[in-house]
Design an enzyme around this catalytic site. Structure first.
Site, PDB file in Angstrom:
ATOM      1  N   PHE A 246      46.521  -0.290  13.257  1.00 27.86           N
ATOM      2  CA  PHE A 246      46.703   0.990  12.571  1.00 27.86           C
ATOM      3  C   PHE A 246      46.944   0.844  11.074  1.00 27.86           C
ATOM      4  CE2 PHE A 246      48.744   1.368  16.858  1.00 27.86           C
ATOM      5  CZ  PHE A 246      47.646   1.922  17.487  1.00 27.86           C
ATOM      6  N   ILE A 471      40.685  -4.731  17.286  1.00 30.88           N
ATOM      7  CA  ILE A 471      42.118  -4.458  17.343  1.00 30.88           C
ATOM      8  C   ILE A 471      42.457  -3.476  18.471  1.00 30.88           C
ATOM      9  CG2 ILE A 471      42.440  -4.985  14.922  1.00 30.88           C
ATOM     10  CD1 ILE A 471      42.505  -2.004  14.324  1.00 30.88           C
ATOM     11  N   ARG A 594      26.140   8.450  13.997  1.00 33.82           N
ATOM     12  CA  ARG A 594      25.591   8.077  15.305  1.00 33.82           C
ATOM     13  C   ARG A 594      26.672   7.344  16.103  1.00 33.82           C
ATOM     14  NH1 ARG A 594      20.594   3.932  16.149  1.00 33.82           N
ATOM     15  NH2 ARG A 594      20.064   4.450  18.313  1.00 33.82           N
ATOM     16  N   ILE A 595      26.867   7.729  17.347  1.00 36.90           N
ATOM     17  CA  ILE A 595      27.923   7.170  18.188  1.00 36.90           C
ATOM     18  C   ILE A 595      27.377   5.966  18.953  1.00 36.90           C
ATOM     19  CG2 ILE A 595      29.542   7.620  20.060  1.00 36.90           C
ATOM     20  CD1 ILE A 595      30.155   9.081  17.417  1.00 36.90           C
ATOM     21  N   ASN A 597      29.113   3.773  21.216  1.00 43.73           N
ATOM     22  CA  ASN A 597      29.567   3.729  22.613  1.00 43.73           C
ATOM     23  C   ASN A 597      30.426   4.957  22.868  1.00 43.73           C
ATOM     24  OD1 ASN A 597      30.553   3.185  25.158  1.00 43.73           O
ATOM     25  ND2 ASN A 597      31.455   1.210  24.643  1.00 43.73           N
ATOM     26  N   GLY A 667      32.163   6.522  11.162  1.00 45.32           N
ATOM     27  CA  GLY A 667      33.407   5.922  11.636  1.00 45.32           C
ATOM     28  C   GLY A 667      34.218   6.947  12.402  1.00 45.32           C
ATOM     29  N   GLU A 670      39.752   7.003  12.452  1.00 44.96           N
ATOM     30  CA  GLU A 670      40.847   7.711  11.803  1.00 44.96           C
ATOM     31  C   GLU A 670      40.696   9.214  11.741  1.00 44.96           C
ATOM     32  OE1 GLU A 670      42.571   4.882   8.526  1.00 44.96           O
ATOM     33  OE2 GLU A 670      40.495   4.345   8.893  1.00 44.96           O
TER      34      GLU A 670
END
Length: 716
Positions: A246, A471, A594-595, A597, A667, A670
């Protein structure tokens, strides 16, 4: 299944829900973390932290401790090897806390003052707790207040200017039909990843090797080399599995202490931070005091947007929680003014924490927009749509893509927003008042230079080597799918080797830039490999390897506003007798490129939204003005959302590929937390008729504020 589209062959791996490739290792305990690595002759270090908030060390009484069973050494400022902090790291000048045991100076409570080394961790802890450190104490100031007399405007940095403006805000406010002028506060908040910070260091044939829990081995290895004045090739850092970060798992004092101790003892040393120690040594989110002024014309169009934020930093290192910068992206106005100011106090240095700046900044801005919607009588979604910019409101730059309106539309449809009565306090179930609220979200979408290598093996499989960090986000699986899709093979034929500084430089897992940066490097390497394979011939036993470096490609990117966006929706119930706020359901719709997964992307977005529940209702670190330390620096006193607090939380997305990215991704790490607290706060207003501008919305605050809702049956 393999399909062909034009000249590109694809297996359909990209964009399909896949379980984590390392999932079985984790659930069976086979996955080894930094504190699990077995090494022969391993010694254990236990950190000793200061018990005063400001002063100097007058004595370290180590002799009695050295006589205790198993104790090997006590390292402190009088005997520690000297280190170097005169360098620029990946994210700026190093925090002086990395220079462990270099001075008798104590700038805050929880500053590392000694390291006790012993044969066993129990012996090290017992000795550390017995070590007497004496101080010459000095008066301290830890009180953060809006308008603190020592507040200052920091200089511009690579993260942007502290102040940005256009137009005449005061003139536009004076000419506005509607004006909102409100102040908001957010408290100090802490990371608390599931895995505590840990490092195991040893020397191997003249080379420093560190097994560490971090978000980027490239950065940690480079900084350790600088700190210990070593050649870059003389340091190797590995972090195969990391249990959350984080923003906190960068270069931290425990890594330096472990490496220093391994040098002193000439044997492997492990240092693991306790939860309480992490509250002062790994950073946190600064508290903020924010003022937002909005001026709008009769139609709700913004004439003025003024967002000013104040935050805290330590006396030894400057870090700015850039909360006002979110306003530079979200809404257009004739006049804009945003500023971030900071005050130096005798507290630990803050640092990056999930959605730094945007998370607290969106709370203030999005609540202010809701207040403006109330004043104008315009639906909160419609008000935001009317103030949608077609270019960066302050920068004037084009957006790489911005599909926020589609998020509003899809979210409103799925949440049932059209059925909402805008009047506060009209829904009630017994003693519970019900309300709904929404907020917008954005988080910048960047990419950092990275290298990668992809090998076609003689047995028909492929190996991807990249110094990425997983992570807990599913990065391994994402890289696997990206490579498999680019290679047009099944994911089972691709092996990913990662989290080792020897693999070459790569972007850290931070700023929602990790997967995008790594995907870019993998895509380029795969493209070159396919060209070489197309030439034909047998693959030798050592395989055929193609390498990439995205430094030039990323440097050539056109200057644009690049962001992920989203719309958050929340329904709450407020108990008027106890002041308890319950979130009943949340929905987030995002435009995040674009995603790769859907399974792990949804996990990240939902996780961020749950953190938003914590931010809105629970999280608050309180400092004791007398001691300068935190009250209850542990998970017993620092509250966050538990399973019982988490209702139905749904996250989904609209189509939003980035045309400037070779893979089209942005992304998701966040943006999920951004706007969530504001949506909940706006829902509490809708339920009670009372605005809560100070987080968290605790039961005592709800009770003391009361409601502006008449009792059932009251007609006055």
């Amino acid at each position: 299944m393999t399909t062909t589209t034009g000249a590109t062959t694809t297996t359909g791996a990209f964009g399909t829900a896949r379980t984590r490739v390392e999932g079985r290792e984790k659930v069976t305990g086979a996955a080894r973390y930094a504190g699990d690595i077995p090494l022969p002759d391993l010694a254990h270090g236990w950190m000793v932290l200061s018990t005063v908030a400001r002063g100097r060390i007058s004595a370290v009484e180590s002799e009695p401790v050295l006589a205790m069973p198993g104790v090997l050494a006590v390292i402190h400022h009088e005997n520690a090897p000297r280190v170097n902090l005169d360098y620029m790291g990946m994210i700026g000048k190093p925090d002086p806390i990395l220079g462990v045991f270099q001075s008798d100076r104590v700038p805050f409570m929880g500053w590392p003052v000694a390291l006790v080394l012993a044969e066993r961790p129990e012996q090290a802890r017992e000795a550390a707790e017995a070590l007497v450190v004496r101080y010459d104490q000095e008066p301290h100031d830890i009180g953060f207040t809006s308008g603190h007399p020592d507040m200052y405007t920091p200089p511009d940095s690579p993260f942007g200017p502290a102040v940005a403006s256009k137009g005449d805000v005061e003139a536009e406010l004076a000419a506005s039909a509607f004006v909102v002028d409100s102040e908001y506060t957010t408290p100090e908040e802490h990371h608390n990843p599931m895995e505590p910070h840990a490092a195991t260091a040893h020397w191997d044939a003249g080379r420093l090797e560190v097994f560490d829990s971090n978000q980027g081995s490239t950065m940690v290895a480079a900084e350790l080399a600088q700190i210990f004045s070593l050649d870059a090739e003389s340091v190797r850092v590995r972090s195969e599995h990391v249990g959350g970060g984080f923003g906190s798992k960068t270069t931290r004092p425990h890594q330096v202490a472990a490496a220093m101790a391994a040098t002193v003892l000439q044997r492997p040393v492990r240092v693991v931070m306790t939860r309480r120690q992490m509250f002062s040594t790994i950073g946190y989110r600064s508290p903020t005091a924010q003022r937002v002024r909005l001026g709008a014309d009769e139609s709700g169009r913004l004439r003025a947007l003024d967002h000013r934020s104040e935050c805290v930093t330590s006396t030894v290192h400057e870090f700015i929680e850039r909360s006002a910068t979110v306003a530079r992206v979200m809404y257009d106005a004739d006049a804009h003014y945003t500023s971030d100011r900071v005050v130096r106090l005798d507290v630990p240095s803050p640092t990056f924490m999930r959605a730094p700046g945007e998370a607290p900044g969106s709370f203030a801005l999005e609540c202010a927009m809701d207040e403006l919607a109330e004043k104008t009588g315009i639906d909160p979604i419609e008000l935001r749509v009317r103030n949608e910019p077609d270019r960066g409101p302050v920068s004037g730059l084009p957006f790489s893509s911005r599909n926020l309106v589609a998020c509003y539309e899809e979210g409103a449809r799925r949440f049932g927003w059209a059925d909402r009565d805008p009047r506060p306090g009209v829904r009630r179930e017994g003693r519970w008042l019900l309300g709904t609220g929404m907020a917008a979200a954005s988080f910048h979408s960047g990419a950092g230079p990275s290298t990668a290598a992809v090998t076609a093996e003689a047995d028909g499989t492929f190996t991807v080597r990249i110094n990425a960090a997983d992570i807990g986000t599913g990065a391994r699986t994402a890289i696997n799918l990206i490579a498999a899709d680019a290679l047009a093979v099944d994911p089972e034929r691709v092996r990913v080797v990662m989290a080792d500084s020897d693999l070459g430089p790569a972007m850290l897992a931070g700023g929602s830039m990790g997967t995008r940066s790594w995907a870019w490097a993998v895509a380029i390497a795969v493209s070159e490999l396919r060209e070489r394979l197309a030439l034909g011939g047998d693959i030798p036993p050592e395989g055929i390897t193609a390498r990439s470096d995205t430094t030039e490609a990323i440097g050539a990117l056109a200057n644009k506003e690049r962001h992920s966006f989203g719309a958050q929706f929340a329904e709450v119930a407020v108990d008027v007798t106890s002041g308890e706020v319950r979130v009943r359901r949340m929905l987030g719709i995002f435009a995040a490129g674009r995603i790769v997964n859907p399974l792990t992307a949804r996990n990240q977005l939902v996780g961020g939204m749950i953190w938003g529940i914590s931010m809105a209702l629970h999280e608050e670190a309180v400092r004791d003005r007398a001691s300068g330390g935190l009250v209850s620096p542990d998970l017993a006193g620092y509250h966050f959302a538990a399973n019982a607090d988490v209702p139905i939380v749904e996250a989904d997305w609209v189509d939003d590929p980035d045309p400037d990215d070779p893979v089209g991704i942005k992304g998701v790490g966040e943006v999920g937390i951004v706007g969530a607290a504001a949506a909940i706060s706006n829902a509490v207003w809708h339920a009670t008729g009372v605005r809560h501008r100070n987080l968290p919305i605790r039961p005592d605050r709800v009770l003391s504020a009361g409601t502006n809702v008449p009792e059932p049956g009251h007609t006055g």
